[in-house]
Design an enzyme around this catalytic site. Structure first.
Site, PDB file in Angstrom:
ATOM      1  N   CYS A  77      -4.958  -2.988   2.960  1.00 24.17           N
ATOM      2  CA  CYS A  77      -4.681  -2.844   4.384  1.00 24.17           C
ATOM      3  C   CYS A  77      -5.860  -3.119   5.317  1.00 24.17           C
ATOM      4  CB  CYS A  77      -4.078  -1.471   4.639  1.00 24.17           C
ATOM      5  SG  CYS A  77      -3.096  -1.471   6.130  1.00 24.17           S
TER       6      CYS A  77
ATOM      7  N   LYS B  24      -9.398   2.137  -1.808  1.00 24.81           N
ATOM      8  CA  LYS B  24      -9.616   1.615  -0.458  1.00 24.81           C
ATOM      9  C   LYS B  24     -10.955   2.085   0.118  1.00 24.81           C
ATOM     10  CE  LYS B  24      -7.108   1.308   3.971  1.00 24.81           C
ATOM     11  NZ  LYS B  24      -5.831   1.737   4.632  1.00 24.81           N
TER      12      LYS B  24
ATOM     13  N   GLU C 183       0.870  -1.185   0.000  1.00 24.62           N
ATOM     14  CA  GLU C 183       0.000   0.000   0.000  1.00 24.62           C
ATOM     15  C   GLU C 183       0.912   1.243   0.000  1.00 24.62           C
ATOM     16  OE1 GLU C 183      -1.646   0.628   3.910  1.00 24.62           O
ATOM     17  OE2 GLU C 183      -3.342   1.815   3.154  1.00 24.62           O
TER      18      GLU C 183
HETATM   19  N1  ING Z   1      -3.282   0.456   8.771  1.00 19.47           N
HETATM   20  C1  ING Z   1      -3.746  -0.345   9.847  1.00 19.47           C
HETATM   21  C2  ING Z   1      -4.393  -1.643   9.418  1.00 19.47           C
HETATM   22  O1  ING Z   1      -5.598  -1.810   9.336  1.00 19.47           O
HETATM   23  C3  ING Z   1      -5.076  -0.497  11.939  1.00 19.47           C
HETATM   24  C4  ING Z   1      -4.611   0.412  10.817  1.00 19.47           C
HETATM   25  C5  ING Z   1      -4.159  -1.340  12.616  1.00 19.47           C
HETATM   26  C6  ING Z   1      -6.397  -0.480  12.280  1.00 19.47           C
HETATM   27  C7  ING Z   1      -4.615  -2.169  13.644  1.00 19.47           C
HETATM   28  C8  ING Z   1      -6.878  -1.311  13.293  1.00 19.47           C
HETATM   29  C9  ING Z   1      -5.979  -2.168  13.997  1.00 19.47           C
HETATM   30  O2  ING Z   1      -3.599  -2.561   9.231  1.00 19.47           O
HETATM   31  C10 ING Z   1      -3.887   0.854   7.622  1.00 19.47           C
HETATM   32  N2  ING Z   1      -3.154   1.620   6.780  1.00 19.47           N
HETATM   33  O3  ING Z   1      -5.042   0.541   7.356  1.00 19.47           O
END
Ligand code: ING
Length: 311
Positions: free
Chosen positions: A172, A127, A47
């Site tokens: 992601c 996304k 990403e």
């Molecule tokens: N990053 C993280 C992801 O979903 C996140 C944000 C991490 C949300 C852990 C909830 C828990 O992997 C991105 N860029 O979405």
């Protein structure tokens, strides 16, 4: 008859805020050439693979925010990537920040594209599950302003017939939402490519790092098994902008087994021969949706608010 697709996952180490596009593209080209030398048919980049994960910064100047976006794809600094891929005859998946003008209005998306071996753009995904927050929250160790910098994607979850199979793309945070995988699964997807930029720490409250790693693997392995599809999850990793980002890029078989795993937090290539027929037996038995899945009996009306009430 097996349809083997040799897939390279090109994990990236940190991209610092001031690293030029040219410098990053050089890293991407090096990984592409190495993947080609090892016989890869397609290479999957993370990403936002062209820049640092800028949503971690409380940037208020829109011009500075827009400096992380691509107005054209390919553009002057990325065309070389498309040219090299076409010359080598290798497909690729690339995540980047997309700035596009439509009907005189500027739109900004967290985007990923899929390019086939002939250099055709066969798919684009924007996304949909944007995590984090829209307003700057000073109390956080670091920001997560995807809701501020990007619009929710407007292209849906699609499956494209390319590279000898049915390919899908998520980005992601999408991997944490089973429905995202399931919409692809209902279209018969055989491989889902997912770039991610995931901090090892929760910016708001303490969460043991081992849990964050577990949730990453759990999301991808469950998504793979429950939809009988390959999953290629590729990280931007390492200490980037003073925030630790997890690696653990992985290639997961439709059985849910991890068949390739990155072990560093740097630019690292992982490769696997993926039999696109490996999920067939699961699609024909355990996860034969037409035989076993009964949405009409779920008894739930899912309102747009996300709340559910008994039918
Ligand atoms: N990053 C993280 C992801 O979903 C996140 C944000 C991490 C949300 C852990 C909830 C828990 O992997 C991105 N860029 O979405």
């Amino acid at each position: 008859m097996s349809r083997i697709l040799t897939v390279a996952g090109a994990q990236l180490g940190p991209i610092e805020r001031d690293e030029s596009r040219a410098s990053v593209v050089k890293r991407l080209l090096d990984l592409m050439r190495r993947a080609n030398d090892r016989g890869a048919d397609v290479i999957v980049y993370p990403e936002l693979a062209l820049t640092t994960f800028f949503p971690r910064w409380a940037i208020e100047d829109q011009a500075e925010v827009d400096s992380f976006f691509e107005r054209e794809m390919p553009g002057p600094e990325t065309a070389v990537l498309f040219d090299e891929a076409k010359k080598l005859g290798i497909g690729f998946h690339l995540g980047y920040a997309e700035l596009i003008e439509e009907d005189g209005i500027l739109h900004r998306y967290n985007t990923a594209i899929l390019i086939d071996k002939a250099g055709n753009t066969v798919g684009k995904y924007r996304k949909i599950h944007l995590p984090g927050h829209a307003e700057i929250e000073p109390e956080r160790q670091f920001q997560h302003l995807e809701k501020r910098f990007f619009e929710v994607g407007n292209l849906g979850f699609k499956v494209w017939n390319t590279m000898g199979g049915k390919m899908g793309v998520l980005i992601c945070n999408d991997r944490r939402w089973p429905e995202a995988f399931r919409v692809l699964g209902l279209q018969g997807v055989e491989m889902v490519m997912i770039g991610y930029n995931t901090p090892t720490l929760n910016g708001l409250m303490f969460e043991p790092p081992h849990l964050r790693s577990f949730h990453n693997r759990l999301s991808m392995q469950a998504g793979a098994y429950q939809n009988a599809t390959w999953v290629v999850g590729v990280a931007k990793a390492g200490n980037e902008g003073d925030v630790d980002m997890m690696g653990e890029s992985a290639i997961v078989a439709p059985t849910g087994e991890v068949v390739a795993l990155c072990s560093t937090l740097e630019d690292e290539l992982m490769i696997a021969d993926c039999d696109l027929d490996a999920g067939r037996y699961l699609k024909d038995t355990t996860f034969k949706f037409s035989a076993h899945r009964r949405p009409e009996h779920y008894g739930l009306i899912v309102e747009t608010t996300g709340e559910v009430e008994p039918r």
